[in-house]
Design an enzyme around this catalytic site. Structure first.
Site, PDB file in Angstrom:
ATOM      1  N   ASP A  37       0.903  -1.262   0.044  1.00 29.14           N
ATOM      2  CA  ASP A  37      -0.134   0.072   0.077  1.00 29.14           C
ATOM      3  C   ASP A  37       0.911   1.098  -0.088  1.00 29.14           C
ATOM      4  O   ASP A  37       0.251   2.348   0.052  1.00 29.14           O
ATOM      5  CB  ASP A  37      -0.945  -0.054   1.339  1.00 29.14           C
ATOM      6  CG  ASP A  37      -0.265   0.071   2.674  1.00 29.14           C
ATOM      7  OD1 ASP A  37       1.086  -0.067   2.513  1.00 29.14           O
ATOM      8  OD2 ASP A  37      -0.922   0.144   3.524  1.00 29.14           O
ATOM      9  N   ARG A  94      10.635  24.604  -3.187  1.00 32.00           N
ATOM     10  CA  ARG A  94      10.025  25.908  -4.151  1.00 32.00           C
ATOM     11  C   ARG A  94       8.767  26.498  -3.424  1.00 32.00           C
ATOM     12  O   ARG A  94       8.297  27.138  -3.800  1.00 32.00           O
ATOM     13  CB  ARG A  94      10.135  25.064  -5.622  1.00 32.00           C
ATOM     14  CG  ARG A  94      11.467  24.973  -6.091  1.00 32.00           C
ATOM     15  CD  ARG A  94      11.380  24.367  -7.563  1.00 32.00           C
ATOM     16  NE  ARG A  94      10.744  23.062  -7.645  1.00 32.00           N
ATOM     17  CZ  ARG A  94      10.671  22.405  -8.606  1.00 32.00           C
ATOM     18  NH1 ARG A  94      10.722  23.004  -9.820  1.00 32.00           N
ATOM     19  NH2 ARG A  94      10.324  21.143  -8.688  1.00 32.00           N
ATOM     20  N   HIS A 128      16.477  26.263  -2.219  1.00 30.94           N
ATOM     21  CA  HIS A 128      16.014  26.911  -3.249  1.00 30.94           C
ATOM     22  C   HIS A 128      16.015  28.596  -3.095  1.00 30.94           C
ATOM     23  O   HIS A 128      16.465  29.063  -4.002  1.00 30.94           O
ATOM     24  CB  HIS A 128      14.702  26.697  -3.576  1.00 30.94           C
ATOM     25  CG  HIS A 128      13.962  27.151  -4.670  1.00 30.94           C
ATOM     26  ND1 HIS A 128      14.706  27.245  -6.058  1.00 30.94           N
ATOM     27  CD2 HIS A 128      12.877  27.971  -4.873  1.00 30.94           C
ATOM     28  CE1 HIS A 128      13.884  28.053  -6.907  1.00 30.94           C
ATOM     29  NE2 HIS A 128      13.109  28.812  -5.993  1.00 30.94           N
ATOM     30  N   LYS A 190      13.436  34.987 -17.152  1.00 28.42           N
ATOM     31  CA  LYS A 190      12.470  33.812 -17.265  1.00 28.42           C
ATOM     32  C   LYS A 190      11.132  34.157 -17.009  1.00 28.42           C
ATOM     33  O   LYS A 190      11.142  34.881 -15.668  1.00 28.42           O
ATOM     34  CB  LYS A 190      13.089  32.418 -16.758  1.00 28.42           C
ATOM     35  CG  LYS A 190      12.192  31.293 -16.799  1.00 28.42           C
ATOM     36  CD  LYS A 190      12.796  29.866 -16.140  1.00 28.42           C
ATOM     37  CE  LYS A 190      12.535  29.924 -14.761  1.00 28.42           C
ATOM     38  NZ  LYS A 190      13.000  28.683 -13.947  1.00 28.42           N
ATOM     39  N   ARG A 192       7.503  32.253 -15.597  1.00 26.24           N
ATOM     40  CA  ARG A 192       6.955  30.862 -15.525  1.00 26.24           C
ATOM     41  C   ARG A 192       5.294  31.067 -15.397  1.00 26.24           C
ATOM     42  O   ARG A 192       5.122  31.979 -14.154  1.00 26.24           O
ATOM     43  CB  ARG A 192       7.358  30.008 -14.432  1.00 26.24           C
ATOM     44  CG  ARG A 192       6.792  28.726 -14.252  1.00 26.24           C
ATOM     45  CD  ARG A 192       7.284  27.950 -13.019  1.00 26.24           C
ATOM     46  NE  ARG A 192       8.777  27.453 -13.031  1.00 26.24           N
ATOM     47  CZ  ARG A 192       9.195  26.264 -13.562  1.00 26.24           C
ATOM     48  NH1 ARG A 192       8.230  25.483 -14.122  1.00 26.24           N
ATOM     49  NH2 ARG A 192      10.569  26.141 -13.652  1.00 26.24           N
ATOM     50  N   ASP A 218      22.261  26.419 -12.283  1.00 30.72           N
ATOM     51  CA  ASP A 218      20.833  26.468 -11.628  1.00 30.72           C
ATOM     52  C   ASP A 218      21.015  25.678 -10.041  1.00 30.72           C
ATOM     53  O   ASP A 218      21.620  24.745 -10.119  1.00 30.72           O
ATOM     54  CB  ASP A 218      19.672  25.926 -12.515  1.00 30.72           C
ATOM     55  CG  ASP A 218      18.454  26.471 -12.154  1.00 30.72           C
ATOM     56  OD1 ASP A 218      18.320  27.000 -11.164  1.00 30.72           O
ATOM     57  OD2 ASP A 218      17.582  26.426 -13.114  1.00 30.72           O
ATOM     58  N   THR A 223      11.938  19.122 -14.467  1.00 33.15           N
ATOM     59  CA  THR A 223      11.484  18.656 -15.838  1.00 33.15           C
ATOM     60  C   THR A 223      12.432  19.073 -16.773  1.00 33.15           C
ATOM     61  O   THR A 223      12.467  18.550 -18.086  1.00 33.15           O
ATOM     62  CB  THR A 223      10.102  19.388 -16.248  1.00 33.15           C
ATOM     63  OG1 THR A 223      10.433  20.666 -16.266  1.00 33.15           O
ATOM     64  CG2 THR A 223       9.110  18.953 -15.174  1.00 33.15           C
TER      65      THR A 223
HETATM   66  C1  R5P Z   1      13.450  27.606 -10.409  1.00 30.38           C
HETATM   67  O1  R5P Z   1      13.355  28.873 -10.066  1.00 30.38           O
HETATM   68  C2  R5P Z   1      14.467  26.756 -10.236  1.00 30.38           C
HETATM   69  O2  R5P Z   1      15.768  27.470  -9.779  1.00 30.38           O
HETATM   70  C3  R5P Z   1      14.708  25.844 -11.260  1.00 30.38           C
HETATM   71  O3  R5P Z   1      15.335  26.718 -12.394  1.00 30.38           O
HETATM   72  C4  R5P Z   1      13.415  25.166 -11.669  1.00 30.38           C
HETATM   73  O4  R5P Z   1      12.928  24.769 -10.627  1.00 30.38           O
HETATM   74  C5  R5P Z   1      13.785  24.096 -12.646  1.00 30.38           C
HETATM   75  O5  R5P Z   1      12.712  23.306 -12.955  1.00 30.38           O
HETATM   76  P1  R5P Z   1      12.399  22.681 -14.240  1.00 30.38           P
HETATM   77  O6  R5P Z   1      13.614  21.873 -14.600  1.00 30.38           O
HETATM   78  O7  R5P Z   1      11.139  22.021 -14.246  1.00 30.38           O
HETATM   79  O8  R5P Z   1      12.278  24.087 -15.485  1.00 30.38           O
END
Ligand code: R5P
Length: 290
Positions: A37, A94, A128, A190, A192, A218, A223
C-alpha cells in the site's frame, strides 16, 4: 572529539557513508521495506551513540522520503538530544511562499514536522531560496555545492567561458560560481506561468554570448523546461558550447535527454541526488558545516 553516529537513510546511503568517514564517525545504515500500500517500514541496524546525524535527501518519491526522514529523526531522538538532520536535497523548497491566493506553504509544514520529530538542527545544500529557510524555528544551515561545482568546471578547457543563470532569481548563484571560477556572469529573464508551469525566456537578444562557451548554473533541474528554454534562446544568440552545472539533478522522466537534444554538451551535478550526472561530492562541505 565526542562520539558521533551517522545514520544513512535509504535515499542517501552512499553520501552518508562518505560523511561518516570524513567525520571519523560511526555509521549505521537503515533498512527499508515498502508495503504494497506504499507505507514505509524503516529499521536501523544498530544502536546509535553520541551525537547523531541523520542523512536523507527527499527527492522522488518525495513524500515517502520525507516520512522516512521524519521516522529516522524520531528514532534518533530516543538515543540523543542532539540530532542533526542533513537533508542534502530538500523537496518542497520551491513552495516557500503563497504565489497564488489559497496556496499552502508546504515547506512551513515540513519545517514544523522536523522540529516535532526531534531535530535540533538542520543542514541543507543549496536550498532553493533564503526565504524558505525562515520557516524553520530551529537553526538551519544552508551549505553550498557551488564552489565544488566551479572547481570541477575549471578543469575543463572552455572557450572564453561565461556563467549564465537561466533566471534572475539565480543571479547570486551565478555570481558565486563565476567568482570561484574566475570569470564573468549574467542572468536571463524567465517567466513561469503559475497555473500551467510553462516557462518562457523573455530576455532581449544579446551579443555578449556570441562565440563563448557558456555554463548554465541552476540550483535544480526538474522537468528540464527551464534549461531547455534557456539553451534554445542562447543557441539562437550564436554562443559556443553550453554546459549545465546544477546542485540537484532530479531529471524527471526524460529531462536529461531533452536537455541534450536542445544542444547541451554535458550536465554536471552534485551527489545530493544520486544519478548519472552526480559527479561532484558534497560530503566535504557538509562535514565542514558539522
Ligand atoms: C526555479 O526557480 C528553479 O531554480 C529551477 O530553475 C526550476 O525549478 C527547474 O525546474 P524545471 O527543470 O522543471 O524547469
Amino acid at each position: 572529539m565526542s562520539e558521533i553516529t551517522v545514520i544513512g537513510g535509504n535515499a542517501s546511503e552512499v553520501l552518508a557513508k562518505r560523511l561518516a568517514k570524513k567525520l571519523n564517525a560511526n555509521f549505521i545504515s537503515s533498512e527499508l521495506r515498502v508495503f504494497p500500500d506504499g507505507e514505509s517500514k524503516i529499521t536501523i541496524t544498530a544502536k546509535p551513540k553520541g551525537k547523531i546525524i541523520v542523512v536523507n535527501s527527499t527527492y522522488p518519491p518525495v513524500d515517502s522520503n520525507f516520512i522516512q526522514t521524519l521516522s529516522l529523526v524520531t528514532k534518533a531522538r530516543q538515543f540523543s538530544r542532539q540530532v542533526i538532520c542533513v537533508i542534502p536535497y530538500m523537496g518542497y523548497a520551491r513552495q516557500d511562499r503563497e504565489f497564488l491566493s489559497g496556496e499552502i506553504i508546504t515547506l512551513s509544514v515540513i519545517a514544523k514536522l522536523l522540529v516535532a520529530a526531534g531535530a535540533s538542527k538542520i543542514i541543507v545544500v543549496d536550498a532553493h531560496s533564503t526565504l524558505g529557510l525562515k520557516h524553520f524555528e530551529i537553526p538551519i544551515k544552508n551549505v553550498s555545492a557551488v564552489p565544488e561545482l566551479a572547481s570541477y568546471f575549471r578543469r575543463l578547457r572552455l572557450k572564453h567561458p561565461l556563467v549564465v543563470s537561466p533566471d534572475s532569481g539565480g543571479k547570486e548563484r551565478a555570481a558565486e560560481f563565476a567568482k570561484h571560477y574566475g570569470t564573468e556572469y549574467m542572468a536571463l529573464v524567465k517567466n513561469r506561468d503559475r497555473k500551467t508551469g510553462k516557462v518562457k525566456i523573455i530576455s532581449a537578444s544579446l551579443d555578449s554570448v556570441r562565440g563563448r562557451d557558456l555554463i548554465l548554473v541552476d540550483d535544480m533541474i526538474s522537468t528540464g523546461g527551464s534549461i531547455v528554454k534557456a539553451t534554445q534562446f542562447l543557441k539562437r544568440q550564436k554562443c559556443g558550447k553550453i554546459y549545465v552545472a546544477c546542485t540537484h539533478a532530479l531529471l524527471i522522466d526524460s529531462a536529461g535527454k531533452k536537455i541534450k537534444q536542445a544542444g547541451v554538451s554535458a550536465i554536471i551535478s552534485s551527489n545530493t541526488i544520486p544519478g548519472n550526472t552526480s559527479i561532484v561530492d558534497v560530503s566535504g562541505v557538509i562535514a565542514k558545516a558539522i
